[in-house]
Design a protein around this motif. Structure first.
Motif: not given
Length: 406
Positions: A79-85, A111-125, A191-198
């Motif tokens: 529920a969290v990773l799909v929109p974030v990615g 613009a740089a701040a928004l990139i950081g705010l939306s960073a997918p935490q794939a490693a931690a998750l 592509a891959f953050v969405t695939a990881f989330a699903l």
């Protein structure tokens, strides 16, 4: 999560296909700070502005990281990773337009701040996901061994991603264009953050949302043992950021700034290799002792890096630094797995990941400003300061552990 313990191994629960998907999903995160630094430095010619911009990315990550971790603990990873990615992919794709169009610096920083705010935490998750599956679904006889291997693998995967990320940035920037690494990171995020989330493992780790899950309060996440780990991870981030930016300044002074990512990747070769071998260390070599030993290696090699005056010496010291930082990172996340309060694993892992990224970005900004105001050689002393901090916190951790045992 409902426990369904059986005799199958972790890989039988996850399937082999999980691991390449989860690994590639880390790359946008590993590429974004270095990619932003490289693009802004190339477009503006200012290492200080490039360091500041990448620092803003890190501030966004650390603000959003604990929030994302808390949302995942409450609502699950899918529920969290799909929109974030998806959001992160869009923002990464737009960033080269902002920079190359010559837009004002404040807009570039937003613009740089928004990139950081939306960073997918794939490693931690990914770490959180595998730990949850191992604890709840792997048979007790092999559970502890599996958890140890998970921490070693995940830290090695992190290290490898942080090697491949800067190398990709260096290769793409050198042979295509400075904007190419950010464009590739955007495509990977889509592509891959969405695939990881699903991936089906998300459902295994999240469990049945209709079943109430016990969850410790936030005060437990911020307990002293966890704070020491977060501070040490912050120190490792300071080390990464100051090394990368001082190396960028060193490469620019040699007339080849795009090579910084490739040189930085050398540090990760030994780091990733040694991180994988941590699982082979005997149990009597405790996590507390490992922190002190490998922290000492980090301090000694960082001192050598600070004293290096030519490229061959820098290359040797980067390889030695990798031998210290990889196992240290494995140790920190292994301790985090042990100290995570009930129902707060994602919160603790994202807290540590955010601490690392924030420190990396802040030290990039400080190191870039120092390099521009003084010299690359002065900036190359900052990784030593960071490594001393990591070792000092290892001493504090050992003292606290002894007190608790008494």
């Amino acid at each position: 999560m409902t426990s369904i313990v059986d005799d199958r191994s972790l890989i039988q629960h996850t399937g082999w296909g999980y691991f390449p998907v989860a690994f590639v999903a880390r790359l946008p995160f590993a590429m974004m700070v270095v990619g932003v630094l490289t693009l802004v430095a190339s477009a503006t010619g200012s290492v200080a502005l490039a360091g500041l911009t990448s620092g803003v990315v890190g501030v966004g990550v650390v603000v959003a990281g604990p929030i994302i971790g808390d949302l995942v603990d409450r609502h699950g990873q899918r529920a969290v990773l799909v929109p974030v990615g998806l959001a992160n992919g869009i923002l990464l794709a737009l960033f080269p337009v902002v920079v190359l169009a010559g837009m004002p610096e404040p807009l570039m920083l937003v613009a740089a701040a928004l990139i950081g705010l939306s960073a997918p935490q794939a490693a931690a998750l990914s770490r959180t996901r595998l730990v949850a599956i191992a604890r709840d679904r792997v048979h007790g006889a092999r559970r502890e061994r599996t958890l140890s291997r998970v921490m070693s693998y995940e830290s090695a995967a992190d290290e490898t991603a942080f090697v491949i990320g800067p190398v990709l940035v260096g290769v793409l920037a050198a042979f295509l264009a400075p904007w190419a690494p950010i464009a590739v990171a955007a495509a990977l995020s889509f592509a891959f953050v969405t695939a990881f989330a699903l991936h089906p493992t998300a459902a295994l780790a999240d469990g049945d949302p209709a079943v109430p899950t016990e969850r410790a309060p936030w005060s437990a996440v911020l307990s002293r043992p966890v704070r020491i780990l977060a501070a040490a991870t912050f120190g490792v981030g300071l080390f990464f950021g100051s090394t990368l930016t001082s190396l960028t300044a060193f490469a620019q002074s040699a007339g080849d700034g795009e090579m910084a990512g490739l040189l930085y990747g050398l540090m990760g070769v030994g780091s990733a290799a040694l991180a994988l071998t941590v699982m082979l260390l005997p149990a009597r070599f405790s996590l507390r002792a490992r922190w002190l030993v490998f922290g000492g290696v980090l301090v000694a090699s960082a001192a050598g890096y600070a004293l290096s005056r030519d490229l061959p010496a820098v290359i040797v010291m980067l390889c030695l630094m990798g031998l210290g930082v990889g196992p240290t990172l494995v140790t920190l996340f292994s301790l985090a797995g042990q100290r995570s309060p009930v129902g707060r694993s994602a919160s603790v892992m994202t807290l540590l990941g955010s601490s690392l990224t924030l420190a990396q970005a802040l030290s990039s900004a400080v190191t870039g400003a120092l390099a521009e105001a003084t010299s690359a050689q002065v900036a190359m002393a900052l990784p030593l300061v960071a490594s001393v901090l990591v070792l000092a916190l290892g001493v504090a951790n050992a003292a606290q552990t002894r007190r608790r045992r008494r």
